[in-house]
Design a protein around this motif. Structure first.
Motif, PDB file in Angstrom:
ATOM      1  N   SER A 133       0.837  -1.198   0.000  1.00  0.00           N
ATOM      2  CA  SER A 133       0.000   0.000   0.000  1.00  0.00           C
ATOM      3  C   SER A 133       0.871   1.247   0.000  1.00  0.00           C
ATOM      4  CB  SER A 133      -0.924   0.011   1.218  1.00  0.00           C
ATOM      5  OG  SER A 133      -0.183   0.289   2.387  1.00  0.00           O
ATOM      6  N   ASP A 134       0.303   2.334  -0.473  1.00  0.00           N
ATOM      7  CA  ASP A 134       1.029   3.598  -0.553  1.00  0.00           C
ATOM      8  C   ASP A 134       1.273   4.216   0.823  1.00  0.00           C
ATOM      9  OD1 ASP A 134       2.273   5.621  -2.127  1.00  0.00           O
ATOM     10  OD2 ASP A 134       0.530   6.907  -1.815  1.00  0.00           O
ATOM     11  N   VAL A 194      -2.819  -4.585 -10.149  1.00  0.00           N
ATOM     12  CA  VAL A 194      -2.985  -3.289  -9.517  1.00  0.00           C
ATOM     13  C   VAL A 194      -4.435  -3.180  -9.070  1.00  0.00           C
ATOM     14  CG1 VAL A 194      -2.952  -0.794  -9.848  1.00  0.00           C
ATOM     15  CG2 VAL A 194      -1.209  -2.225 -10.939  1.00  0.00           C
ATOM     16  N   GLY A 195      -4.646  -2.733  -7.839  1.00  0.00           N
ATOM     17  CA  GLY A 195      -5.996  -2.548  -7.332  1.00  0.00           C
ATOM     18  C   GLY A 195      -6.077  -1.298  -6.487  1.00  0.00           C
ATOM     19  N   LEU A 196      -7.240  -0.692  -6.438  1.00  0.00           N
ATOM     20  CA  LEU A 196      -7.479   0.480  -5.603  1.00  0.00           C
ATOM     21  C   LEU A 196      -8.495   0.114  -4.528  1.00  0.00           C
ATOM     22  CD1 LEU A 196      -7.653   3.112  -8.471  1.00  0.00           C
ATOM     23  CD2 LEU A 196      -5.723   2.626  -6.957  1.00  0.00           C
ATOM     24  N   SER A 197      -8.389   0.748  -3.375  1.00  0.00           N
ATOM     25  CA  SER A 197      -9.191   0.357  -2.217  1.00  0.00           C
ATOM     26  C   SER A 197     -10.637   0.824  -2.268  1.00  0.00           C
ATOM     27  CB  SER A 197      -8.554   0.889  -0.929  1.00  0.00           C
ATOM     28  OG  SER A 197      -7.284   0.326  -0.753  1.00  0.00           O
ATOM     29  N   GLU A 198     -10.866   2.047  -2.695  1.00  0.00           N
ATOM     30  CA  GLU A 198     -12.205   2.629  -2.611  1.00  0.00           C
ATOM     31  C   GLU A 198     -12.706   3.071  -3.979  1.00  0.00           C
ATOM     32  OE1 GLU A 198     -13.832   2.740   0.286  1.00  0.00           O
ATOM     33  OE2 GLU A 198     -12.109   1.959   1.395  1.00  0.00           O
ATOM     34  N   ASP A 243     -11.218   6.117  -6.129  1.00  0.00           N
ATOM     35  CA  ASP A 243      -9.763   6.288  -5.980  1.00  0.00           C
ATOM     36  C   ASP A 243      -9.135   6.342  -7.367  1.00  0.00           C
ATOM     37  OD1 ASP A 243      -9.883   6.209  -3.245  1.00  0.00           O
ATOM     38  OD2 ASP A 243      -8.980   4.223  -3.032  1.00  0.00           O
ATOM     39  N   THR A 244      -8.065   7.115  -7.483  1.00  0.00           N
ATOM     40  CA  THR A 244      -7.336   7.183  -8.745  1.00  0.00           C
ATOM     41  C   THR A 244      -5.860   6.950  -8.476  1.00  0.00           C
ATOM     42  OG1 THR A 244      -7.001   9.570  -8.579  1.00  0.00           O
ATOM     43  CG2 THR A 244      -8.975   8.820  -9.740  1.00  0.00           C
ATOM     44  N   SER A 245      -5.155   6.549  -9.512  1.00  0.00           N
ATOM     45  CA  SER A 245      -3.732   6.280  -9.365  1.00  0.00           C
ATOM     46  C   SER A 245      -3.084   6.273 -10.741  1.00  0.00           C
ATOM     47  CB  SER A 245      -3.516   4.922  -8.693  1.00  0.00           C
ATOM     48  OG  SER A 245      -2.150   4.661  -8.532  1.00  0.00           O
TER      49      SER A 245
END
Length: 100
Positions: A9-10, A79-83, A86-88
């Motif tokens: 995680s970041d 790659v996955g985002l939590s919410e 969310d952007t990345s």
């Protein structure tokens, strides 16, 4: 399919899980490390030798685990985002796979 997954995680945490028939089993629970550079480029390395897995983030050893449930497989990047919302920006550069 069954597989191992190293999650990073970041916010400076990593976790190692085993996924079997769609169910996740935590092998190494979320662990804090100062090796993660939040908002910056991070180099992730997972060394798998037999049943031994060793984890490095930005060249720093952060942990290891031994597990022999899966004896073969193929590497993958996920790659996955939590919410929702969310952007990345994610870039894979210099991906390297070595085998004996």
């Amino acid at each position: 399919r069954d597989y191992y997954l190293l999650l990073v995680s970041d916010n400076g945490l990593y976790e190692f899980v085993w996924v079997f028939e769609g169910s996740w089993t935590t092998l190494v629970d979320w662990t804090e490390t100062s090796a993660v550079r939040s908002g910056e480029v991070n180099r992730l390395e997972l060394v798998a030798q037999g049943a031994q897995f060793t984890f490095y983030i930005n060249g720093e050893y952060v942990g290891e685990y031994s597990d022999d449930r899966l004896t073969q497989g193929k590497p993958a990047l996920v790659v996955g985002l939590s919410e929702a919302g969310d952007t990345s920006v994610v870039e894979f550069d210099n991906f390297e796979l070595r085998a004996p």
